[in-house]
Scaffold this active site. Structure first.
Site: not given
Ligand code: NAD
Length: 456
Positions: A40, A49, A178, A180-181, A303, A311, A435
């Site tokens: 984190c 961020k 697509g 969160v990351i 995790d 986090a 407001h």
């Molecule tokens: P995620 O699980 O959020 O997203 C992974 C995405 O990849 C999914 O939408 C899935 O459908 C797709 N996917 C899987 N296999 C695929 C393939 N072969 N081809 C195309 N698409 C595919 O995982 P992440 O975005 O890697 O994030 C990892 C972890 O880190 C998550 O638990 C997330 O919540 C955390 N994270 C959180 C934040 C936040 O809270 N702002 C920011 C970054 C990461």
């Protein structure tokens, strides 16, 4: 050395647990092989961020004329990647230094090195032996590289970690995933000037978000220049791009760099869990709602238990684990964990999506309030967004709240408290919202669940 509590891993789960244990009067140690702060602080939330802040500013700068600023030449503005790295490193150093200071202040002994179990109550750290009455595992996660995606020897593949260390902005980036990351990185890379394509297996980006809000987010991201390919699977990363399959057809996409963002996996590597007898399922340590593992006095938070890889979940689980160790009656409520996606506008939510509420056959009503109907949003020049709230028809209980707005993550706080305290639309109606603020959208969306929104 014997401790009351030993914590393995110094991320937001581990360091919070260690401080809480020490505050409760337990003789505590924290074992960390790298820098405290975990993913984190060092290579995740906080560095991202920092980059996103620069992307927001850049978008606003480019839009300066709309706010009647003269003398600006938006075309000339770019990003100094080296400077940004330095700013990010300063912030990380400040925060990790702060965590070290807090650990010291609370008299938590920090043991530097990699821990491995030799028995359920003893850890080996280098040549040292650390025994503890209670052990909390908080070893985190690592990026997933699915076997189904073939990697060429000359593939230019990075993860979020390397993407935050880029000295030079690549011309083009292909993002696999697509989630969160995927979207957060796609957002800032595209705003900085890279050509960004995101490849997502599901039909919706951000598959865990409410479909309506995810569609709005996709549109906003497209306005920032990101190209999405949904319902596609990436099969291979090559030396100059990637190969993906869409409706049975294989296509090639050329890009300088590919970012793997298809999820993270619990990481208990090197811990020798079998020597303690700790049970795992598909790599995740099995825990109950008090974070107890299959072995008495051994807990797993964050995790590594694979429940909610966020986090704030890890920190909260740390508190619940310590309270359990102290004999208090406290459990985790996984139904009220907020999610935030830091794109522009931000997305934030808590509880059930509309689809999930339908799948559970719940009797619910939906309140909506668009930002376009809010005075503050108009003055801010950002009317893209929506507040959508689901409440149970009979009790008025909040089932879910979904926000797209500037600083949606901050706005969500009200809904987190509302949901946790089981507030109803009638109770919200007596709370006076200032407001002109964006939070009036929340009051209006709550009122809209019972057909009483005024400005709609
Ligand atoms: P995620 O699980 O959020 O997203 C992974 C995405 O990849 C999914 O939408 C899935 O459908 C797709 N996917 C899987 N296999 C695929 C393939 N072969 N081809 C195309 N698409 C595919 O995982 P992440 O975005 O890697 O994030 C990892 C972890 O880190 C998550 O638990 C997330 O919540 C955390 N994270 C959180 C934040 C936040 O809270 N702002 C920011 C970054 C990461």
């Amino acid at each position: 050395m014997h401790y009351d509590v030993a914590v393995v891993g110094g991320g937001p789960g581990g360091y919070v647990a260690a401080i809480r244990a020490a505050q409760a009067g337990k003789k505590t140690c924290l074992v960390e092989k790298g820098r405290v702060g975990g993913v984190c602080l060092n290579e995740g939330c906080i560095p991202t961020k920092t980059f996103i802040r620069t992307a927001h500013l850049l978008e606003e700068y480019r839009d300066a004329e709309r706010f009647c600023l003269t003398g600006s030449s938006p075309g000339a503005v770019g990003v100094d990647m080296a400077g940004l790295q330095a700013r990010k490193n300063d912030i990380v150093t400040q925060l990790t230094g702060g965590v070290s200071g807090l650990l010291k202040k609370n008299r938590v002994a920090v043991v530097q090195g990699a821990a491995a179990f030799t028995s359920p109550t003893v850890l080996k750290v280098g040549n040292e032996s650390v025994s503890a009455t209670d052990i909390i595992i908080a070893s985190g996660s690592r990026p997933v590289f699915p076997k189904a995606i073939e990697l060429a020897k000359d593939a230019r593949l990075i993860t979020s970690k390397e993407a935050l260390e880029l000295a030079v902005l690549p011309e083009s980036v292909g993002v696999i995933g697509g989630g969160v990351i995927g979207v957060e990185f796609a957002y800032f890379l595209a705003v900085f000037g890279a050509e960004v394509h995101v490849f997502e297996a599901m039909d919706q980006i951000l598959p865990t978000a409410d479909a309506e809000l995810a569609a709005l987010a996709r549109h906003a991201m497209e306005q920032a220049g990101v190209v999405f390919h949904t319902g596609v699977t990436v099969e291979r990363v090559t030396g100059d791009g990637l190969v993906y399959r869409e409706d049975g057809t294989r296509s090639e996409h050329k890009c300088e760099v590919t970012l793997m963002a298809v999820g993270r996996a619990p990481d208990a590597t090197g811990l020798d869990l079998e020597k303690a007898g700790v049970k795992t399922e598909r790599g995740a340590i099995v825990t109950d709602d008090r974070l107890r593992t299959s072995v008495p006095h051994v807990y797993a938070i964050g995790d590594v238990n694979g429940k909610f890889m966020l986090a704030h979940t890890a920190s909260h689980e740390g508190e619940v684990a310590v309270d359990t160790i102290c004999g208090l009656d406290r459990t985790m409520n996984y139904g009220t964990i907020p999610s935030c996606v830091f794109i522009n506008p931000e997305l934030a939510w808590i509880g059930l999506t509309e689809r999930q509420a339908k799948e559970r056959n719940l009797n619910f009503q939906v309140g909506r309030f668009p930002l376009a109907n809010n005075g503050r949003a108009l003055t801010q020049g950002e009317t893209r967004g929506l507040v959508k709230i689901l409440t149970e028809k009979r009790t008025g209980e909040i089932l879910g709240a979904h926000i797209m707005a500037p600083a949606a993550g901050e706005m969500l706080g009200e809904m987190i408290v509302g949901m946790t305290l089981e507030a109803t639309p009638d109770e919200f109606a007596v709370a006076i919202h200032a407001h002109p603020t964006l939070s009036e959208c929340i009051a209006e969306a709550m009122a809209d669940t019972i057909g009483k929104a005024v400005h709609k």
